[in-house]
Design a protein around this motif. Structure first.
Motif, PDB file in Angstrom:
ATOM      1  N   TYR A 105      10.039   1.856  -8.256  1.00  0.00           N
ATOM      2  CA  TYR A 105      10.091   2.694  -7.065  1.00  0.00           C
ATOM      3  C   TYR A 105      11.219   3.699  -7.284  1.00  0.00           C
ATOM      4  CZ  TYR A 105       7.051  -0.946  -5.332  1.00  0.00           C
ATOM      5  OH  TYR A 105       6.014  -1.820  -5.209  1.00  0.00           O
ATOM      6  N   PRO A 106      11.032   4.915  -6.800  1.00  0.00           N
ATOM      7  CA  PRO A 106      11.969   5.995  -7.189  1.00  0.00           C
ATOM      8  C   PRO A 106      13.322   5.871  -6.487  1.00  0.00           C
ATOM      9  CG  PRO A 106      10.289   6.825  -5.675  1.00  0.00           C
ATOM     10  CD  PRO A 106       9.945   5.396  -5.943  1.00  0.00           C
ATOM     11  N   TRP A 107      14.120   4.902  -6.898  1.00  0.00           N
ATOM     12  CA  TRP A 107      15.384   4.599  -6.211  1.00  0.00           C
ATOM     13  C   TRP A 107      16.319   5.784  -6.191  1.00  0.00           C
ATOM     14  CZ3 TRP A 107      14.400   0.979  -3.191  1.00  0.00           C
ATOM     15  CH2 TRP A 107      13.553  -0.070  -3.554  1.00  0.00           C
ATOM     16  N   GLU A 108      16.232   6.628  -7.218  1.00  0.00           N
ATOM     17  CA  GLU A 108      17.098   7.811  -7.265  1.00  0.00           C
ATOM     18  C   GLU A 108      16.752   8.729  -6.084  1.00  0.00           C
ATOM     19  OE1 GLU A 108      15.004   6.693  -9.580  1.00  0.00           O
ATOM     20  OE2 GLU A 108      16.312   5.851 -11.133  1.00  0.00           O
ATOM     21  N   THR A 109      15.432   8.986  -5.899  1.00  0.00           N
ATOM     22  CA  THR A 109      14.975   9.839  -4.791  1.00  0.00           C
ATOM     23  C   THR A 109      15.248   9.180  -3.442  1.00  0.00           C
ATOM     24  OG1 THR A 109      13.119  10.342  -6.232  1.00  0.00           O
ATOM     25  CG2 THR A 109      12.940  11.134  -3.961  1.00  0.00           C
ATOM     26  N   LEU A 110      15.169   7.853  -3.408  1.00  0.00           N
ATOM     27  CA  LEU A 110      15.219   7.143  -2.122  1.00  0.00           C
ATOM     28  C   LEU A 110      16.648   6.960  -1.616  1.00  0.00           C
ATOM     29  CD1 LEU A 110      12.443   4.463  -2.799  1.00  0.00           C
ATOM     30  CD2 LEU A 110      12.267   6.541  -1.411  1.00  0.00           C
ATOM     31  N   LYS A 111      17.602   7.290  -2.416  1.00  0.00           N
ATOM     32  CA  LYS A 111      19.003   7.157  -2.007  1.00  0.00           C
ATOM     33  C   LYS A 111      19.265   7.938  -0.718  1.00  0.00           C
ATOM     34  CE  LYS A 111      22.966   6.073  -4.644  1.00  0.00           C
ATOM     35  NZ  LYS A 111      23.516   5.966  -5.946  1.00  0.00           N
ATOM     36  N   GLY A 112      19.843   7.269   0.256  1.00  0.00           N
ATOM     37  CA  GLY A 112      20.178   7.926   1.509  1.00  0.00           C
ATOM     38  C   GLY A 112      18.998   8.112   2.444  1.00  0.00           C
ATOM     39  N   LYS A 113      17.820   7.647   2.069  1.00  0.00           N
ATOM     40  CA  LYS A 113      16.629   7.873   2.893  1.00  0.00           C
ATOM     41  C   LYS A 113      16.282   6.645   3.727  1.00  0.00           C
ATOM     42  CE  LYS A 113      15.952  11.655   0.443  1.00  0.00           C
ATOM     43  NZ  LYS A 113      16.516  12.901   0.899  1.00  0.00           N
ATOM     44  N   ASN A 114      15.454   6.886   4.757  1.00  0.00           N
ATOM     45  CA  ASN A 114      14.864   5.776   5.510  1.00  0.00           C
ATOM     46  C   ASN A 114      13.601   5.336   4.777  1.00  0.00           C
ATOM     47  OD1 ASN A 114      16.742   6.361   7.595  1.00  0.00           O
ATOM     48  ND2 ASN A 114      15.361   8.013   8.267  1.00  0.00           N
ATOM     49  N   LEU A 115      13.314   4.053   4.897  1.00  0.00           N
ATOM     50  CA  LEU A 115      12.174   3.528   4.153  1.00  0.00           C
ATOM     51  C   LEU A 115      11.315   2.651   5.035  1.00  0.00           C
ATOM     52  CD1 LEU A 115      12.144   4.265   1.223  1.00  0.00           C
ATOM     53  CD2 LEU A 115      12.572   1.889   0.694  1.00  0.00           C
ATOM     54  N   VAL A 116       9.992   2.847   4.946  1.00  0.00           N
ATOM     55  CA  VAL A 116       9.109   1.868   5.566  1.00  0.00           C
ATOM     56  C   VAL A 116       8.293   1.229   4.449  1.00  0.00           C
ATOM     57  CG1 VAL A 116       7.587   3.757   6.277  1.00  0.00           C
ATOM     58  CG2 VAL A 116       7.188   1.477   7.169  1.00  0.00           C
ATOM     59  N   ILE A 117       8.378  -0.096   4.402  1.00  0.00           N
ATOM     60  CA  ILE A 117       7.725  -0.854   3.344  1.00  0.00           C
ATOM     61  C   ILE A 117       6.506  -1.528   3.944  1.00  0.00           C
ATOM     62  CG2 ILE A 117       8.040  -2.927   1.950  1.00  0.00           C
ATOM     63  CD1 ILE A 117      10.630  -1.893   1.112  1.00  0.00           C
ATOM     64  N   ILE A 118       5.348  -1.289   3.340  1.00  0.00           N
ATOM     65  CA  ILE A 118       4.104  -1.789   3.924  1.00  0.00           C
ATOM     66  C   ILE A 118       3.388  -2.643   2.890  1.00  0.00           C
ATOM     67  CG2 ILE A 118       1.902  -1.112   4.954  1.00  0.00           C
ATOM     68  CD1 ILE A 118       3.333   1.619   5.604  1.00  0.00           C
ATOM     69  N   GLY A 119       3.166  -3.901   3.220  1.00  0.00           N
ATOM     70  CA  GLY A 119       2.519  -4.787   2.257  1.00  0.00           C
ATOM     71  C   GLY A 119       1.442  -5.608   2.924  1.00  0.00           C
ATOM     72  N   GLY A 120       0.449  -5.968   2.113  1.00  0.00           N
ATOM     73  CA  GLY A 120      -0.618  -6.803   2.642  1.00  0.00           C
ATOM     74  C   GLY A 120      -0.993  -7.878   1.650  1.00  0.00           C
ATOM     75  N   GLY A 151       1.637  -8.004   6.379  1.00  0.00           N
ATOM     76  CA  GLY A 151       0.591  -8.785   7.017  1.00  0.00           C
ATOM     77  C   GLY A 151      -0.154  -9.666   6.048  1.00  0.00           C
ATOM     78  N   ALA A 152      -0.679 -10.778   6.578  1.00  0.00           N
ATOM     79  CA  ALA A 152      -1.544 -11.663   5.797  1.00  0.00           C
ATOM     80  C   ALA A 152      -2.601 -12.201   6.754  1.00  0.00           C
ATOM     81  CB  ALA A 152      -0.744 -12.788   5.169  1.00  0.00           C
ATOM     82  N   ARG A 153      -3.568 -12.926   6.178  1.00  0.00           N
ATOM     83  CA  ARG A 153      -4.657 -13.449   7.001  1.00  0.00           C
ATOM     84  C   ARG A 153      -4.133 -14.336   8.137  1.00  0.00           C
ATOM     85  NH1 ARG A 153      -7.893 -16.954   3.586  1.00  0.00           N
ATOM     86  NH2 ARG A 153      -6.929 -15.930   1.809  1.00  0.00           N
ATOM     87  N   SER A 154      -3.230 -15.250   7.757  1.00  0.00           N
ATOM     88  CA  SER A 154      -2.729 -16.219   8.738  1.00  0.00           C
ATOM     89  C   SER A 154      -1.270 -16.504   8.411  1.00  0.00           C
ATOM     90  CB  SER A 154      -3.548 -17.509   8.639  1.00  0.00           C
ATOM     91  OG  SER A 154      -3.448 -18.011   7.320  1.00  0.00           O
ATOM     92  N   PRO A 155      -0.539 -17.122   9.320  1.00  0.00           N
ATOM     93  CA  PRO A 155       0.889 -17.363   9.062  1.00  0.00           C
ATOM     94  C   PRO A 155       1.113 -18.113   7.746  1.00  0.00           C
ATOM     95  CG  PRO A 155       0.387 -17.795  11.363  1.00  0.00           C
ATOM     96  CD  PRO A 155      -0.927 -17.510  10.694  1.00  0.00           C
ATOM     97  N   ILE A 177       6.230  -8.389  11.133  1.00  0.00           N
ATOM     98  CA  ILE A 177       5.327  -9.323  10.465  1.00  0.00           C
ATOM     99  C   ILE A 177       4.056  -9.435  11.300  1.00  0.00           C
ATOM    100  CG2 ILE A 177       5.082 -11.683   9.622  1.00  0.00           C
ATOM    101  CD1 ILE A 177       8.125 -11.860   9.604  1.00  0.00           C
ATOM    102  N   THR A 178       2.925  -9.484  10.601  1.00  0.00           N
ATOM    103  CA  THR A 178       1.671  -9.586  11.358  1.00  0.00           C
ATOM    104  C   THR A 178       0.672 -10.479  10.622  1.00  0.00           C
ATOM    105  OG1 THR A 178      -0.099  -8.340  12.421  1.00  0.00           O
ATOM    106  CG2 THR A 178       0.700  -7.479  10.327  1.00  0.00           C
ATOM    107  N   VAL A 179      -0.242 -11.038  11.407  1.00  0.00           N
ATOM    108  CA  VAL A 179      -1.344 -11.801  10.809  1.00  0.00           C
ATOM    109  C   VAL A 179      -2.653 -11.295  11.407  1.00  0.00           C
ATOM    110  CG1 VAL A 179      -0.022 -13.881  10.276  1.00  0.00           C
ATOM    111  CG2 VAL A 179      -1.073 -13.637  12.531  1.00  0.00           C
ATOM    112  N   ASP A 180      -3.732 -11.453  10.620  1.00  0.00           N
ATOM    113  CA  ASP A 180      -5.033 -10.977  11.099  1.00  0.00           C
ATOM    114  C   ASP A 180      -5.448 -11.757  12.340  1.00  0.00           C
ATOM    115  OD1 ASP A 180      -4.881  -9.500   8.849  1.00  0.00           O
ATOM    116  OD2 ASP A 180      -6.539 -10.470   7.789  1.00  0.00           O
ATOM    117  N   GLY A 181      -5.173 -13.057  12.304  1.00  0.00           N
ATOM    118  CA  GLY A 181      -5.535 -13.891  13.446  1.00  0.00           C
ATOM    119  C   GLY A 181      -4.665 -15.123  13.435  1.00  0.00           C
TER     120      GLY A 181
END
Ligand SMILES: Cc1cc2nc3c(=O)[nH]c(=O)nc-3n(C[C@H](O)[C@H](O)[C@H](O)COP(=O)(O)OP(=O)(O)OC[C@H]3O[C@@H](n4cnc5c(N)ncnc54)[C@H](O)[C@@H]3O)c2cc1C
Ligand code: SF4
Ligand code: SF4
Ligand code: FES
Lengths: 281, 349
Positions: A105-120, A151-155, A177-181
């Motif tokens: 991940y471009p840590w050099e560019t990301l310095k001083g920036k806000n970040l939203v990390i999205i994973g599934g 997020g994931a399918r379930s906890p 944190i989120t779950v599908d159901g």
């Protein structure tokens, strides 16, 4: 001469079942030779080849942060020949690791920036490495706000649950944190698909905010418009790809997307970069 | 540049002398077809065959190559520790490699010898090899090397260029490796000015004998995405049966697979030639396949050779015009036509 196909010998020091359906396990390795550990100097977002003599090699994202010393960690989904062999191995077994490979991940560019990390799903491994890296006291001041939608399918299918709930308690990271159901009434977090939660909870874009997205193709497909509606430009959306690989060093030719090789020029690309490729991923 | 003259009746004796210091490879007939193979003690290279069915890429990039070995026997102290396979990299010489094939090996070097990594297997084999090429006096009808930055007398990638002068060979020495080989074989009679002139005439005649003209001049400027999205790929791919022949015969196709094979407690990690024509080449563990359709794979082959490689290295296309794929394709898919179509393509705006 240095042989890039030669794995560093490692020992499995710990195996942890990562999800309730046992399809994912987290493996902790230590290097047999200390000089190999020093040579394996990675950045969050890179991957490595896990090598089981007699079975083969697989590219797996490095789940431990560069700030965690003395071991490397990987979380692996059981699906085919090598991943099944790995799931059947035991603490103390000897195998190999090649790497670190690819860009980060471009840590050099990301310095001083806000970040939203999205994973599934189980594509949260290098994201975990990134979060641990950013939350390290030596690094936290280098970043603005950090939001995480995971997020994931379930906890029970969420990876790294203890850490997630620890991070929930901190005030220097906003967890969504989120779950599908979920039929557990004590579930205190979100219910809904990742793209929906992104739309509801992720910060609006400004020029100092970047998003990193990792997940199954379907999640990525629907997260893109959600981010765009929040104002994220294609150069602010960062993704990590998983083409089939063998060599991991740009030589065997199979992981290409046009003239880019995912193993060497990637696996991390901005959406802007990807728009310039034939998008064969 | 030194040019040496070799009498044909001294040729065999010279090669035999060289055999004491070099392992020789050359074109030989195996069953019905010619291919490049290590020469046995009494075996002579067949200096008449113009295009072997398979290219000589196998001399530095074997179809199957041992990379590493390990023992799985846990009673051994080194169990599960990979070791580099024991391969002989003593000096070798490839006799009779044709100029387009040597040019191809030179292009493939761009892949295996990079600033980030050096593939030790390919590079060690390449370092150990002296390429003693043989100019093509009478090009085949499939040869279009002059369109592809090579040609029947191309010297790129060669250490020596031999020219068949009927009663003898002229040997143009191009590198110190080539000089060492010629000295070792005992060839040292300098050519005359008349010989050199005759050689130039043969070169001109050979170049003129290639009548197929393939257009590549616009490829660099074309947009990669336009070409990728062009409407002609379904037509190009229509009759392809995905047999992979075109990639196996090609001197510049270098893609490979890595596989482990175990017998008892001994395991070997091999690499094998692979082919972008196979759907398995890109199949993910999840079942997803970025090039699951035949058209996507055919497009990949042509785009890699004629556009991606060109854009990436700016050293010409990754086709040297040997014509093997044209000759061997069971359904007559012809890279010369595809190249012309790509070169002429203008997207409808
Ligand atoms: C950069 C990168 C990071 C990854 N990170 C993770 C991770 O953190 N956790 C995880 O569980 N999985 C990850 N994967 C996917 C993982 O590599 C595949 O699931 C794995 O290779 C399947 O191997 P197999 O032998 O069990 O499957 P088989 O289907 O038997 O595959 C045979 C061989 O094909 C290749 N292959 C198959 N699928 C893939 C694939 N999707 N990507 C690359 N090569 C493949 C491998 O060489 C494999 O050994 C990652 C892939 C990439 C490219
Ligand atoms: S040789 Fe012809 S039919 Fe076979 S894969 Fe190549 S283009 Fe297709
Ligand atoms: S693509 Fe065909 S003509 Fe070109 S180098 Fe390969 S085999 Fe020869
Ligand atoms: S995995 Fe071999 S080139 Fe990328």
């Amino acid at each position: 001469m240095n042989n890039p196909y030669m794995p560093y010998p490692v020992r499995i020091d710990d195996i942890e079942v990562a999800t309730e359906d046992r399809s994912l396990k987290t493996f902790t390795f230590t290097f047999l030779n200390p000089e190999d550990e020093a040579a394996f100097d990675h950045k969050a977002g890179q991957f490595a080849m896990l090598s089981i003599p007699g079975k083969g090699e697989i590219p797996i994202g490095i789940a431990s942060s560069p700030t965690e010393k003395g071991f490397v960690k990987f979380t692996v989904f059981r699906t085919g020949v090598v991943t099944t062999a790995l799931h059947n191995m035991a603490v103390g077994d000897i195998m190999g690791i090649r790497g670190p490979m690819g860009n980060w991940y471009p840590w050099e560019t990301l310095k001083g920036k806000n970040l939203v990390i999205i994973g599934g799903g189980f594509a949260f491994t290098t994201l975990r490495a990134s979060i641990v890296y950013m939350l390290d006291p030596a690094n936290r001041d280098n970043f603005g706000n950090i939001d995480v939608v995971y997020g994931a399918r379930s906890p029970g299918m969420l990876l790294y649950r203890e850490e997630l709930f620890e991070w929930e308690k901190r005030d220097d990271i906003n967890m969504h944190i989120t779950v599908d159901g979920c039929d557990d009434p004590s579930w205190a977090y979100n219910v809904g698909f990742v793209p929906t939660i992104v739309e509801q909870k992720a910060p609006k874009a400004d020029e100092d905010t970047f998003a990193i997205v990792c997940g199954p193709p379907i999640m990525i497909k629907f997260t893109q418009p959600a981010l765009q509606s929040l104002g994220y430009g294609d150069n602010q959306i960062i993704m990590s790809l998983e083409n089939r690989m063998k060599c991991g060093i740009g030589m065997c030719g199979r992981c290409n997307i046009g003239k880019e090789l995912v193993c060497k020029d990637g696996p991390v690309f901005t959406l802007e970069d990807l728009n310039k490729t034939p998008r064969e991923y | 540049m030194k040019v040496i003259k070799i009498d044909k009746n001294k040729w065999t004796k010279g090669l035999d002398t060289a055999r004491e210091s070099y392992q020789l490879f050359g074109p030989v007939k195996i069953k019905e077809n010619h291919c490049f193979a290590p020469l046995k003690r009494d075996q002579q290279p067949d200096m008449t065959v113009v295009d072997t069915v398979l290219s000589p890429k196998s001399t530095v990039f074997p179809q199957t190559e041992k990379l590493m070995t390990a023992t799985l026997d846990t009673s051994k102290p080194n169990h599960h520790l990979m070791e580099r396979a024991d391969t002989d990299y003593s000096p070798r010489a490839v006799i009779g490699i044709r100029p387009f094939d040597a040019r191809a090996i030179d292009l493939v070097k761009l892949n295996f010898d990079t600033k980030d990594h050096r593939d030790p297997y390919w590079c060690d084999a390449h370092d150990a090899t002296t390429f003693v090429g043989l100019a093509v006096n009478t090009p085949s009808q499939f040869d279009f090397s002059t369109s592809m930055d090579s040609g029947p007398f191309d010297e790129k990638g060669l250490d020596v260029l031999l020219v068949d002068m009927d009663t003898g060979y002229l040997a143009k020495i191009l590198t110190p490796k080539g000089e060492a080989f010629m000295a070792c074989a005992g060839f040292n009679r300098e050519a005359t000015a008349g010989d050199l002139q005759k050689m130039e005439e043969l070169k001109k005649a050979a170049e003129q004998a290639i009548t197929t003209q393939v257009e590549t001049d616009n490829l660099r400027e074309k947009s990669l995405l336009d070409l990728h999205q062009a409407p002609f790929w379904d037509d190009v791919a229509f009759s392809c049966i995905n047999c992979g022949t075109c990639t196996f015969v090609c001197p510049t196709c270098w893609c490979f697979d890595i596989q482990d094979e175990t017998k008892g407690n001994n395991t070997t990690r091999f690499r094998n030639w692979d082919s972008c024509m196979s759907p398995l080449f890109t199949l993910h563990g999840s079942g997803h396949n970025p090039r699951g359709e035949k058209t996507q794979r055919v497009r990949q082959r042509f785009m890699h050779k004629l556009k991606y490689f060109l854009d990436k290295y700016d050293q010409g296309t990754m086709c040297v015009g040997c014509g093997r794929c044209v000759k061997s394709c069971p359904v007559n898919i012809d890279i010369r036509e595809v190249c012309n179509v790509m070169n002429a393509y203008e997207p409808q705006k």
